[in-house]
Scaffold this motif. Structure first.
Motif, PDB file in Angstrom:
ATOM      1  N   ASN A   1       0.936  -1.141  -0.282  1.00 39.24           N
ATOM      2  CA  ASN A   1      -0.058   0.095   0.035  1.00 39.24           C
ATOM      3  C   ASN A   1       0.924   1.140  -0.154  1.00 39.24           C
ATOM      4  OD1 ASN A   1      -2.648   0.356  -0.255  1.00 39.24           O
ATOM      5  ND2 ASN A   1      -2.987   0.826   2.082  1.00 39.24           N
TER       6      ASN A   1
ATOM      7  N   PRO B   1       3.094   3.937  -1.555  1.00 43.08           N
ATOM      8  CA  PRO B   1       3.006   4.695  -3.068  1.00 43.08           C
ATOM      9  C   PRO B   1       4.352   5.201  -3.482  1.00 43.08           C
ATOM     10  CG  PRO B   1       2.269   6.338  -1.212  1.00 43.08           C
ATOM     11  CD  PRO B   1       2.404   4.923  -0.626  1.00 43.08           C
ATOM     12  N   ASP B   2       5.299   5.531  -2.385  1.00 42.62           N
ATOM     13  CA  ASP B   2       6.337   5.931  -2.893  1.00 42.62           C
ATOM     14  C   ASP B   2       7.922   5.179  -2.879  1.00 42.62           C
ATOM     15  OD1 ASP B   2       8.064   8.320  -3.882  1.00 42.62           O
ATOM     16  OD2 ASP B   2       8.413   8.757  -2.083  1.00 42.62           O
TER      17      ASP B   2
ATOM     18  N   THR C   1       9.704   2.394  -5.839  1.00 45.56           N
ATOM     19  CA  THR C   1      10.956   2.925  -5.979  1.00 45.56           C
ATOM     20  C   THR C   1      11.992   1.782  -6.021  1.00 45.56           C
ATOM     21  OG1 THR C   1      10.089   5.034  -5.478  1.00 45.56           O
ATOM     22  CG2 THR C   1      12.653   4.727  -6.083  1.00 45.56           C
TER      23      THR C   1
ATOM     24  N   SER D   1      11.165  -1.141  -8.325  1.00 43.31           N
ATOM     25  CA  SER D   1      11.785  -1.079  -9.773  1.00 43.31           C
ATOM     26  C   SER D   1      13.192  -0.926  -9.969  1.00 43.31           C
ATOM     27  CB  SER D   1      11.255   0.422  -9.934  1.00 43.31           C
ATOM     28  OG  SER D   1       9.974   0.629  -9.999  1.00 43.31           O
TER      29      SER D   1
ATOM     30  N   ILE E   1       8.664  -7.435 -21.221  1.00 43.10           N
ATOM     31  CA  ILE E   1       9.841  -6.940 -20.970  1.00 43.10           C
ATOM     32  C   ILE E   1      10.331  -5.572 -21.895  1.00 43.10           C
ATOM     33  CG2 ILE E   1      12.557  -6.840 -20.299  1.00 43.10           C
ATOM     34  CD1 ILE E   1      11.734  -9.728 -18.842  1.00 43.10           C
TER      35      ILE E   1
ATOM     36  N   ARG F   1       2.545   6.858 -11.429  1.00 42.04           N
ATOM     37  CA  ARG F   1       3.053   5.629 -11.723  1.00 42.04           C
ATOM     38  C   ARG F   1       1.664   4.719 -11.856  1.00 42.04           C
ATOM     39  NH1 ARG F   1       7.086   5.365  -7.522  1.00 42.04           N
ATOM     40  NH2 ARG F   1       8.852   5.137  -8.338  1.00 42.04           N
TER      41      ARG F   1
ATOM     42  N   ILE G   1      -1.956  -1.177  -9.719  1.00 41.64           N
ATOM     43  CA  ILE G   1      -2.343  -2.329  -9.929  1.00 41.64           C
ATOM     44  C   ILE G   1      -3.782  -2.257  -9.050  1.00 41.64           C
ATOM     45  CG2 ILE G   1      -2.130  -4.948  -9.337  1.00 41.64           C
ATOM     46  CD1 ILE G   1       0.955  -3.952  -8.679  1.00 41.64           C
TER      47      ILE G   1
ATOM     48  N   ARG H   1      -4.889   0.380  -4.191  1.00 42.67           N
ATOM     49  CA  ARG H   1      -3.799   0.785  -3.424  1.00 42.67           C
ATOM     50  C   ARG H   1      -3.610   2.244  -4.030  1.00 42.67           C
ATOM     51  NH1 ARG H   1      -2.210  -4.168  -5.243  1.00 42.67           N
ATOM     52  NH2 ARG H   1      -1.552  -5.516  -3.884  1.00 42.67           N
ATOM     53  N   PRO H   2      -2.972   3.204  -3.123  1.00 42.97           N
ATOM     54  CA  PRO H   2      -3.033   4.506  -3.511  1.00 42.97           C
ATOM     55  C   PRO H   2      -2.145   4.838  -4.522  1.00 42.97           C
ATOM     56  CG  PRO H   2      -1.652   4.043  -1.442  1.00 42.97           C
ATOM     57  CD  PRO H   2      -2.530   2.820  -1.751  1.00 42.97           C
TER      58      PRO H   2
ATOM     59  N   VAL I   1       0.212   7.723  -6.939  1.00 41.64           N
ATOM     60  CA  VAL I   1       1.218   8.658  -6.444  1.00 41.64           C
ATOM     61  C   VAL I   1       1.199   9.828  -7.495  1.00 41.64           C
ATOM     62  CG1 VAL I   1       3.329   7.747  -7.689  1.00 41.64           C
ATOM     63  CG2 VAL I   1       3.705   8.751  -5.451  1.00 41.64           C
TER      64      VAL I   1
ATOM     65  N   PRO J   1      10.300  10.821  -6.419  1.00 44.44           N
ATOM     66  CA  PRO J   1      10.278   9.439  -5.646  1.00 44.44           C
ATOM     67  C   PRO J   1      11.490   9.837  -4.185  1.00 44.44           C
ATOM     68  CG  PRO J   1      10.613   8.814  -7.925  1.00 44.44           C
ATOM     69  CD  PRO J   1      10.445  10.562  -7.817  1.00 44.44           C
TER      70      PRO J   1
ATOM     71  N   LEU K   1       4.608   1.297 -13.977  1.00 51.60           N
ATOM     72  CA  LEU K   1       4.956   1.214 -12.548  1.00 51.60           C
ATOM     73  C   LEU K   1       6.183   1.115 -12.310  1.00 51.60           C
ATOM     74  CD1 LEU K   1       3.464  -0.117 -10.051  1.00 51.60           C
ATOM     75  CD2 LEU K   1       4.016  -2.236 -10.707  1.00 51.60           C
ATOM     76  N   ARG K   2       7.271   0.827 -13.281  1.00 51.34           N
ATOM     77  CA  ARG K   2       8.715   1.000 -12.978  1.00 51.34           C
ATOM     78  C   ARG K   2       9.333   2.176 -13.345  1.00 51.34           C
ATOM     79  NH1 ARG K   2      11.182  -4.551 -15.274  1.00 51.34           N
ATOM     80  NH2 ARG K   2      13.039  -2.964 -15.156  1.00 51.34           N
ATOM     81  N   ALA K   3       8.644   3.028 -13.788  1.00 52.37           N
ATOM     82  CA  ALA K   3       9.172   4.409 -14.262  1.00 52.37           C
ATOM     83  C   ALA K   3       9.660   5.261 -13.147  1.00 52.37           C
ATOM     84  CB  ALA K   3       8.160   5.535 -15.088  1.00 52.37           C
ATOM     85  N   GLU K   4      11.071   5.794 -13.505  1.00 52.87           N
ATOM     86  CA  GLU K   4      11.615   6.597 -12.252  1.00 52.87           C
ATOM     87  C   GLU K   4      11.392   7.969 -12.493  1.00 52.87           C
ATOM     88  OE1 GLU K   4      15.550   5.086 -11.505  1.00 52.87           O
ATOM     89  OE2 GLU K   4      14.416   2.922 -11.177  1.00 52.87           O
TER      90      GLU K   4
END
Lengths: 197, 156
Positions: A72, A74-75, A79, A82, B5, B36, B39, B43-44, B46, B104, B145-148
């Motif tokens: 749950n 978010p940050d 990160t 990933s 991928i 991001r 799923i 879930r929250p 961002v 992030p 989801l994997r982005a920075e």
């Protein structure tokens, strides 16, 4: 040749100084290279998303990359996961030698929200583990990490979690190797990991 | 899986358009608004953005609102003595002549009560409220989801 009393004293002082200097130069090289330290073998016994019990024993021969978090989050957690995913991609054929683990510190809610779909969304190799309260606390204590539930009326379900956000590296023999502090770029983790494989 | 991928890599390298737009509100430049993928909606989500204050007066971001979430809030990830927590940020200072990043590991908008899953490629509006400059709407691009962060030419 006869030496005066003063000359004898001076020669003795010079000899002593040479000896002390020699010892100072040589001694550091004589100390053993590896300072023996007590083995630190963090352990866990936790069910995965399918309910199968997982322990470090089954991962013998693999390096473990262990992260404690909650889905749950978010940050911090996305990160770090990933970065783990990027490391696994960049390892190529060596990826089989590394097993990433996500250990839930909010297991009840994470099981309800779906642990497997969360880890799989980052990388298929990541195994999510979520035990009961006692199993989770035992794993965290063994890794010497902190987590706590914090009441927050504004948060979903009225609470959020604070936790140690680092990533931990365990050797194929189960020994603690190091931690990567939160925010360590994937390239740095990869550079540390590759020579070990 | 390889194709998954590969497509993830392609999406990461493709330059998004929205996140690279700059919106101006008085002396404030607002850019790199991104989020991001989530799923599901349980879930929250961002919200990240970069704000530059080109003026000579200090300002502050005091709130966010969006139709994408029932309860959006400003938070800050703080790591103290090796423990990460996420206190609510009442306001985020945007001092004169400085840039502030919601990124992030630091300040971020936490989007609780999502009305729908945030899917990669989607976009949604967020209204930013500033203490002095007032309100402005930015379009937020949903990255993987994997982005920075967004891959803009000006974001070095």
């Amino acid at each position: 040749m006869r030496l005066t009393r003063l000359q004898k004293i001076l020669w003795a002082a010079a000899g002593l100084a040479t000896l002390v200097y020699g010892l100072l130069v040589l001694l550091p090289n004589r100390t053993p290279e590896a300072v023996p330290q007590a083995d630190f073998r963090p352990t866990f016994s936790l069910p995965d998303a399918e309910g199968r019990m997982r322990t470090p024993a089954e991962f013998a021969g693999q390096h473990l990359l262990v992260f404690f978090g909650f889905t749950n989050c978010p940050d911090v957690c996305p990160t770090t996961l990933s970065e783990v995913a990027q490391v696994m991609d960049d390892l190529g054929d060596d990826a089989a030698l590394v097993q990433p683990l996500f250990i839930s510190i909010d297991p009840e809610r994470d099981r309800r929200l779906g642990l497997a779909e969360f880890t799989a969304a980052f990388h298929p190799s990541i195994i999510g583990l979520a035990g009961d309260e006692a199993q989770t606390r035992a794993a965290a204590d063994s890794f010497r990490i902190f987590y706590a539930r914090e009441g927050d009326t504004a948060a979903p379900d009225g609470y959020t979690m604070s936790h140690s956000p680092a990533l931990y590296l365990i050797s194929p023999e189960g020994d603690w190797l190091r931690q990567f502090t939160y925010g360590t770029p994937a390239t740095d983790i990869l550079a540390d990991l590759q020579p070990r494989l | 899986m390889k194709s998954l991928i590969l497509s993830a890599l392609l999406t990461l390298s493709a330059a998004p358009v929205l996140a690279c737009e700059t919106v101006t509100l008085g002396d404030l430049n607002i850019e790199h608004a991104w989020s991001r993928a989530t799923i599901g909606a349980d879930r929250p989500g961002v919200f990240y953005v970069e704000i530059t204050n080109n003026g000579s007066t200090d300002d502050a971001l005091i709130g966010i609102a969006t139709p994408a979430a029932g309860m959006p809030m400003l938070h800050e990830t703080v790591v103290t003595d090796g423990v990460a927590s996420m206190p609510h940020a009442m306001s985020i200072p945007v001092p004169a002549g400085e840039s502030v990043e919601l990124a992030p590991g630091g300040y971020h908008g936490m989007l609780m009560g999502l009305t729908a899953t945030l899917a990669e490629g989607d976009s949604f509006p967020v209204t930013l409220s500033f203490q002095k400059s007032g309100e402005v709407v930015v379009n937020v691009e949903v990255l993987s989801l994997r982005a920075e962060g967004p891959d803009c030419d000006d974001a070095n």
